[in-house]
Design a protein around this motif. Sequence first.
Motif, mmCIF file in Angstrom:
data_model
loop_
_atom_site.group_PDB
_atom_site.id
_atom_site.type_symbol
_atom_site.label_atom_id
_atom_site.label_comp_id
_atom_site.label_asym_id
_atom_site.label_seq_id
_atom_site.Cartn_x
_atom_site.Cartn_y
_atom_site.Cartn_z
ATOM 1 N N GLU A 483 0.839 -1.197 0.000
ATOM 2 C CA GLU A 483 0.000 0.000 0.000
ATOM 3 C C GLU A 483 0.882 1.257 0.000
ATOM 4 N N LEU A 484 0.420 2.272 -0.675
ATOM 5 C CA LEU A 484 1.159 3.541 -0.718
ATOM 6 C C LEU A 484 1.028 4.223 0.641
ATOM 7 N N ILE A 485 2.201 4.530 1.211
ATOM 8 C CA ILE A 485 2.211 5.178 2.518
ATOM 9 C C ILE A 485 2.798 6.565 2.341
ATOM 10 N N HIS A 486 2.130 7.579 2.903
ATOM 11 C CA HIS A 486 2.585 8.971 2.835
ATOM 12 C C HIS A 486 3.271 9.312 4.143
ATOM 13 N N TYR A 487 4.321 10.139 4.040
ATOM 14 C CA TYR A 487 5.012 10.513 5.261
ATOM 15 C C TYR A 487 5.280 12.017 5.238
ATOM 16 N N GLU A 488 5.385 12.601 6.452
ATOM 17 C CA GLU A 488 5.785 13.991 6.652
ATOM 18 C C GLU A 488 6.776 14.008 7.799
ATOM 19 N N ILE A 489 7.893 14.777 7.611
ATOM 20 C CA ILE A 489 8.867 14.930 8.674
ATOM 21 C C ILE A 489 8.669 16.316 9.247
ATOM 22 N N VAL A 490 8.373 16.441 10.537
ATOM 23 C CA VAL A 490 8.014 17.679 11.202
ATOM 24 C C VAL A 490 9.087 17.984 12.239
ATOM 25 N N ASN A 491 9.529 19.286 12.258
ATOM 26 C CA ASN A 491 10.533 19.677 13.238
ATOM 27 C C ASN A 491 9.869 20.044 14.551
ATOM 28 N N ALA A 492 10.700 20.523 15.462
ATOM 29 C CA ALA A 492 10.182 20.813 16.804
ATOM 30 C C ALA A 492 9.218 21.987 16.800
ATOM 31 N N LEU A 493 9.230 22.791 15.750
ATOM 32 C CA LEU A 493 8.296 23.926 15.664
ATOM 33 C C LEU A 493 6.998 23.551 14.977
ATOM 34 N N GLY A 494 6.895 22.282 14.604
ATOM 35 C CA GLY A 494 5.690 21.842 13.916
ATOM 36 C C GLY A 494 5.704 22.100 12.428
ATOM 37 N N GLN A 495 6.892 22.463 11.908
ATOM 38 C CA GLN A 495 6.984 22.753 10.478
ATOM 39 C C GLN A 495 7.282 21.467 9.725
ATOM 40 N N VAL A 496 6.596 21.264 8.601
ATOM 41 C CA VAL A 496 6.875 20.125 7.727
ATOM 42 C C VAL A 496 8.065 20.500 6.877
ATOM 43 N N ILE A 497 9.187 19.736 7.038
ATOM 44 C CA ILE A 497 10.398 20.089 6.288
ATOM 45 C C ILE A 497 10.691 19.092 5.185
ATOM 46 N N SER A 498 9.954 17.999 5.173
ATOM 47 C CA SER A 498 10.119 17.032 4.095
ATOM 48 C C SER A 498 8.901 16.135 4.085
ATOM 49 N N LYS A 499 8.552 15.687 2.893
ATOM 50 C CA LYS A 499 7.415 14.774 2.800
ATOM 51 C C LYS A 499 7.551 13.976 1.519
ATOM 52 N N GLY A 500 6.823 12.874 1.447
ATOM 53 C CA GLY A 500 6.886 12.033 0.272
ATOM 54 C C GLY A 500 6.004 10.817 0.445
ATOM 55 N N SER A 501 6.214 9.783 -0.424
ATOM 56 C CA SER A 501 5.417 8.552 -0.386
ATOM 57 C C SER A 501 6.334 7.359 -0.722
ATOM 58 N N THR A 506 12.273 3.826 1.009
ATOM 59 C CA THR A 506 12.633 5.114 0.418
ATOM 60 C C THR A 506 13.816 5.685 1.174
ATOM 61 N N HIS A 507 14.600 6.543 0.528
ATOM 62 C CA HIS A 507 15.746 7.199 1.133
ATOM 63 C C HIS A 507 15.442 8.692 1.235
ATOM 64 N N VAL A 508 15.725 9.291 2.383
ATOM 65 C CA VAL A 508 15.483 10.721 2.600
ATOM 66 C C VAL A 508 16.817 11.358 2.968
ATOM 67 N N THR A 509 17.224 12.390 2.159
ATOM 68 C CA THR A 509 18.459 13.104 2.461
ATOM 69 C C THR A 509 18.215 14.020 3.646
ATOM 70 N N THR A 510 19.042 13.919 4.666
ATOM 71 C CA THR A 510 18.856 14.695 5.893
ATOM 72 C C THR A 510 20.054 15.578 6.199
ATOM 73 N N SER A 511 20.972 15.697 5.246
ATOM 74 C CA SER A 511 22.196 16.462 5.506
ATOM 75 C C SER A 511 21.900 17.916 5.819
ATOM 76 N N SER A 512 20.778 18.436 5.303
ATOM 77 C CA SER A 512 20.465 19.851 5.542
ATOM 78 C C SER A 512 19.653 20.052 6.806
ATOM 79 N N PHE A 513 19.222 18.970 7.468
ATOM 80 C CA PHE A 513 18.409 19.108 8.677
ATOM 81 C C PHE A 513 19.281 19.677 9.801
ATOM 82 N N SER A 514 18.685 20.498 10.628
ATOM 83 C CA SER A 514 19.377 20.986 11.831
ATOM 84 C C SER A 514 19.371 19.893 12.891
ATOM 85 N N GLN A 515 20.309 19.960 13.791
ATOM 86 C CA GLN A 515 20.326 19.004 14.897
ATOM 87 C C GLN A 515 19.062 19.168 15.708
#
Length: 536
Positions: A483-501, A506-515
Amino acid sequence: ATGTITITAPTGLGMTYSIDGSTYVNTTGIFTLVPSNTYTVTAKNAAGCISLGTAVTVNAQPATPPAPTASATLHPTCTIATGTITITAPTGLGMTYSIDGSTYVNTSGIFTLVPSNTYTVTAKSAAECISTGTAVTVNAQPETPPAPTASATLQPSCTIATGTITITAPTGLGMTYSIDGSTYMNTTGIFTLVPANTYTVTAKSAAGCISTGTAVTINAQPATPPAPTASATLQPSCTIATGTITITAPTGLGMTYSIDGSTYVNTTGIFTLVPANTYTITAKNAVGCISTETAVTVNAQPATPPAPTASATLQPTCTVATGTITITAPTGLGMTYSIDGSTYVNTTGIFTLVPSNTYTVTAKSSVGCISLGVPVTINPQPATPATPVITINSYVLHSDAANGNQWYNQNGLIALGTSQDYAVVTEGDYYVIVTLLGCSSDTSNIIHVIFTGVESSKNNQTINVYPNPVSNELIIEMNGNNELIHYEIVNALGQVISKGSFMEKTHVTTSSFSQGIYIIKFENGKTFEFKKIVKE
């Protein structure tokens, strides 16, 4: 020049007579053709005896008067049909005169009442010797011209006070004319610049005979109407571009009026539908005389203001039920404004305390022209939102208010925490306040969140998230998933900084994410699952 001597006695047979004393051959006693002299007449009988003589004188031949010196001292005149012939010589005792060669009874030498003719004037002496004739002509009586054929060929006009009298007959050499009965200097028969009056026109011939008169009238100059009494009785209005000019005087039968100086067909003195301009009003009477001018101005149509530039500069708030409408144009002296289409007392263009409604805003100029309307809406007073109720599912807080959410924790407002759902990334107390149209609700219920670990799926399949902590690349995997699964990555401020299906991996590049800590939300349209990861 000779005479006759007649001897009446003695007579008898054989008697002869002589007047010269020697010749006795005359037996009749009558001697004819005897020259002038004194003769001694003698008689001789048959016996030859001669009588004493009788003296008989044959007078000298009487003198014949010379041809008279005579002339027509008076010729017939225009009023007298006869003339006078006057004889000045010869004169003398016993002299008589004749103008017909037979009648010698005139002793004065003056013949009066002589009809027109040529006469042979003779003089007769006392001895009845008649002179040779002298021709004298008594002229024919001069002809009196007929009454002139004359008329007023030009009458006074509205602008010229005099007329012209023209005589067409009689004409001829030496003929002169008069319109006053005394002055005969006009030779053309045309009298110009004649003032109004009735004139007796006469003609005078070269002989001085004056005709009877012909009456000719030069009319009085027609009266020119006075300058009209006129005014613009109706000026253009905001909706009508033309005016009305009304002339109240002069009036009368045959009077016509003009506002252009050329067209005189108006008989009422009322001109309607007159465009804006300044007009020269004139009146024309029945004889065509045009008055002096009266200027009347039909004003330009007053300008209708443009549709206002207006807006609701202040809308109702949660605490104030009314708004403000502000008009920024048109502006100017005497301009008033209305939002109800009838009341124009507002001069500032600012309407305050305006209840909620849609208004048609109009502007009215100083001359009363009203613009087209512009709709401006004062919104209804915004309602204060209901107190929201929040719930939590895993680590996602949910508000029952669809819009206007603002999330808070024990530290205060969470920046960018404005969605209906908020993914919690740190432990603490959370609540929400709903603000709609500037109105804020009461604080919702408070939920205390404690992190106890990462939830797993509710089915037999497990979503694996690794490495965790993650550095440059995050792998999300669910073996055997179809089944197709959707995802959202949310930071501590509640902002969606990445999403996909994905389905299995799947591979998600996180090099630009803040600690920091991040929440991954998974959903397949039916269920949710949350994972927490740490970025190194």
